[in-house]
Design an enzyme around this catalytic site. Sequence first.
Site, mmCIF file in Angstrom:
data_model
loop_
_atom_site.group_PDB
_atom_site.id
_atom_site.type_symbol
_atom_site.label_atom_id
_atom_site.label_comp_id
_atom_site.label_asym_id
_atom_site.label_seq_id
_atom_site.Cartn_x
_atom_site.Cartn_y
_atom_site.Cartn_z
ATOM 1 N N ASN A 8 0.865 -1.171 0.000
ATOM 2 C CA ASN A 8 0.000 0.000 0.000
ATOM 3 C C ASN A 8 0.907 1.228 0.000
ATOM 4 O OD1 ASN A 8 -1.823 2.033 0.416
ATOM 5 N ND2 ASN A 8 -2.357 1.442 2.519
ATOM 6 N N TRP A 9 1.049 1.828 -1.166
ATOM 7 C CA TRP A 9 1.984 2.959 -1.291
ATOM 8 C C TRP A 9 1.409 4.249 -0.724
ATOM 9 C CZ3 TRP A 9 4.363 2.444 -6.931
ATOM 10 C CH2 TRP A 9 5.259 1.363 -6.921
ATOM 11 N N GLU A 95 -6.886 5.027 7.631
ATOM 12 C CA GLU A 95 -6.632 6.435 7.312
ATOM 13 C C GLU A 95 -7.856 7.066 6.646
ATOM 14 O OE1 GLU A 95 -2.912 5.867 5.270
ATOM 15 O OE2 GLU A 95 -1.994 5.374 7.198
ATOM 16 N N GLU A 163 -5.556 -4.573 10.693
ATOM 17 C CA GLU A 163 -4.544 -3.537 10.882
ATOM 18 C C GLU A 163 -4.882 -2.720 12.120
ATOM 19 O OE1 GLU A 163 -2.385 -2.463 7.027
ATOM 20 O OE2 GLU A 163 -4.217 -1.277 7.081
ATOM 21 N N GLY A 229 2.842 -0.990 4.335
ATOM 22 C CA GLY A 229 2.877 0.430 3.978
ATOM 23 C C GLY A 229 4.294 0.892 3.710
HETATM 24 P P1 PGA Z 1 2.729 0.676 7.660
HETATM 25 O O1 PGA Z 1 1.275 0.884 7.008
HETATM 26 O O2 PGA Z 1 3.267 -0.619 7.143
HETATM 27 O O3 PGA Z 1 3.520 1.866 7.218
HETATM 28 O O4 PGA Z 1 2.521 0.641 9.146
HETATM 29 C C1 PGA Z 1 0.412 -0.205 6.852
HETATM 30 C C2 PGA Z 1 -0.891 0.239 6.243
HETATM 31 O O5 PGA Z 1 -1.348 1.346 6.553
HETATM 32 O O6 PGA Z 1 -1.495 -0.480 5.433
#
Ligand code: PGA
Length: 249
Positions: A8-9, A95, A163, A229
Site C-alpha cells: 500500500n503505497w 486512514e 490492521e 505500507g
Molecule cells: P505501515 O502501514 O506498514 O507503514 O505501518 C500499513 C498500512 O497502513 O497499510
Amino acid sequence: MKPLIIANWKMNKSVNESLSFFNQIIDPLSKINSVTTVICPPFTSLSELNKSIAGTNIKLGAQNIYFENNGAYTGEISTSMLKELCSYVIVGHSERRTLFNESDLEINMKLKAVINEGLTPILCIGESIESRTNGNANQVIGEQITKGLEKIASINNLVIAYEPIWAIGTGKSASSEIAQEMSVIIRSKIHELYGVMSEKIPILYGGSVNSENIKDFVSKDDINGALVGSASLDPKSFISIVSESQIQT
Ligand code: PGA
C-alpha cells in the site's frame, strides 16, 4: 493458502518513480511464484503500471473507490473505470475511516460496488489503542465486519486485512501472537456469517510490517500474508518481504 503480500503505497510515488520501482522488482519477483504479490500505487500510476505488469506474476490494486458507477461526482473514481487497470481494491483503510470520516455504511457500499464489478476487495479493519486498552478490540472488529459486510451474500473474493490503528506507521507492530489471536477471532466471525467460506478467506496482518518481522507473521496458522505500507516503498525492502514470505509454501 498461498501467502498474499500487498503493498500500500498510500500518497507516494509519481508515475516515473512507480515505473522505476517496478523495473527494480520485476526480475527478483518473477522468480517467486509461491507468493501472490499485489501493488497498490496511487491512481495516477495505475495505467502505466498496468502496461508493465503484462506477462508478470505481479498484480495491481487501487487504494480506494467511490461506490457509484458514473455521473456527477467530481474527483471520484468508480470500479468500472478501475476494472480495466487492476484487480484488487483496498476498502476501509483506517486512514480513510479517520481522516476522511468513512463510515461502515459507506464501506459497505464500496464493498458491494467492488464485488459487483468482479474485483477483489481488501477490507481493512482494526481497533484503536483506546479500544485495545479498554478490552473492546474484539467488539470493534466484530462490528466492522458485520456492518461492512451487511447484505453481501457472496464473499468468494474477499480479503481481510487486520490492521490495528496503533501499529500503523508507528514502527511498533503488533506481536505475531496478537495478530494470530485476532485473525482467529476474525475467521470465526466470518464463519458465523458465511460458514465454511471462512476457511478460504485470506486474512492479512498490517501495521509496521518489515523484512525482519514478516516471517513471524506469515508463519502463524491464521495469517495468510501482509498489507505493507512504508516498508513497501523501497524496492530492496519489498523484495525481501516477498522473499521471506515463502515460508508457508
Ligand atoms: P505501515 O502501514 O506498514 O507503514 O505501518 C500499513 C498500512 O497502513 O497499510
